[in-house]
Scaffold this active site. Sequence first.
Site, PDB file in Angstrom:
ATOM      1  N   ASP A  94       0.863  -1.182   0.000  1.00 27.50           N
ATOM      2  CA  ASP A  94       0.000   0.000   0.000  1.00 27.50           C
ATOM      3  C   ASP A  94       0.899   1.231   0.000  1.00 27.50           C
ATOM      4  OD1 ASP A  94      -2.970  -0.542   0.282  1.00 27.50           O
ATOM      5  OD2 ASP A  94      -2.217  -1.828   1.880  1.00 27.50           O
ATOM      6  N   LYS A 196      -8.992   1.032  -6.313  1.00 24.43           N
ATOM      7  CA  LYS A 196      -9.790   0.670  -5.142  1.00 24.43           C
ATOM      8  C   LYS A 196     -10.626   1.873  -4.684  1.00 24.43           C
ATOM      9  CE  LYS A 196      -6.040   1.590  -1.817  1.00 24.43           C
ATOM     10  NZ  LYS A 196      -5.050   0.998  -0.906  1.00 24.43           N
ATOM     11  N   HIS A 209     -12.499  -1.580   8.370  1.00 18.09           N
ATOM     12  CA  HIS A 209     -11.524  -2.327   9.163  1.00 18.09           C
ATOM     13  C   HIS A 209     -12.115  -2.718  10.519  1.00 18.09           C
ATOM     14  CE1 HIS A 209      -8.772  -0.237   6.370  1.00 18.09           C
ATOM     15  NE2 HIS A 209      -7.948  -1.234   6.598  1.00 18.09           N
ATOM     16  N   ASP A 278     -10.405  -6.776  -0.648  1.00 14.28           N
ATOM     17  CA  ASP A 278      -9.734  -6.104   0.457  1.00 14.28           C
ATOM     18  C   ASP A 278      -9.402  -7.193   1.476  1.00 14.28           C
ATOM     19  OD1 ASP A 278      -8.683  -4.059   1.995  1.00 14.28           O
ATOM     20  OD2 ASP A 278     -10.432  -2.773   1.800  1.00 14.28           O
TER      21      ASP A 278
END
Length: 352
Positions: A94, A196, A209, A278
């Site tokens: 990332d 994304k 998350h 993800d």
Amino acid sequence: MKKIILLFIFTISLFGAPSDKELRNMIGQMVMVGFTGDSSSDEWVKQLHLDIKNGRIGGVMILARNISSKQGLKNLTKYLNSASSKYPLFIAIDEEGGQISRFNKFSDFEHFPSAYKVGSELDLNSANKLYTNMATQLKNLGINMNFAPVVDLHNDISPIIGQRQRAFSKDAGEVTAYASEFISAFDNVGVASVLKHFPGHGNASSDTHKISTIVDSFDFDEIRPYYELIKRKKAKFIMVGHMIIPTIDDVNPATLSRQIVTNLLKDSLNYEGVVISDDMLMKALGGTLEQNAIKAVNAGVDILLVSEYFYNKTNSIKALNDAIFNSVKSGKIEIARIIDAYNRIIAQKARF
């Protein structure tokens, strides 16, 4: 020197159903994993090397915990890549710039501004030059895939996107333009870009998350960057998010939704590339890793991303491989779905 691989497109009509060994190898290409350790001398890095060599995974994700120094990271990626013989290994990170970078605590890496700062302050030509430098740094580190650019639309309501300045703009046209420059720069250097978070995370008022996330105010303008970039043949990898979009599917998070991944992305938008999930361990999904893996594959996800080598005191690589393999053998997943995912993946690996 780039690896030379034979592009082998598997079809049942020509070759019959794959053997169990072939099926295992296909499934292995669908698994990408995070891990602990920053050196080839670490026990679990050695185990990961063996998993790669034996075809249990097709990619790895580099996290901050895997970085000791610039040279240390180069040595690590070289060691992991040496285990892959038949197909190149996806080595992903990332690196969006701004707050979302694995290099921020290190002074010897080049650091880059956030997407929002780029979209607000730089013209397209300057953005291309900046992202060429970003891609070059990754390439020199042995990294061949970046989980970026973010093509969500900026909205201050989002704690994980807008408030962290991860989107280029609130305007879909501007997002498309800057994302296109990002992708072109990375393509020219030879590092894959992953768009994304499909179908759009910008209006999410919570963080996937941490909790289940419903996007009630979904605007189909959020899909426009994907539509445009797919139409221009710029999109090779797309990451699907874990938010629930009730206007499309009021039950399943996008990752587990056939309406979103297959019907919308692959069929309606005519997307021929690879769909990456993800992180499958994020709390928004609920359920077990195995249950969600089966649902995601049936939804149309091609690569399952899991951030931890161990999950619930279990080897997550084995858990994913076994869950998918057993589901194919029992008929819960059609073999054609595995073959489609495999063919999409190796078609992209042929570019490396």
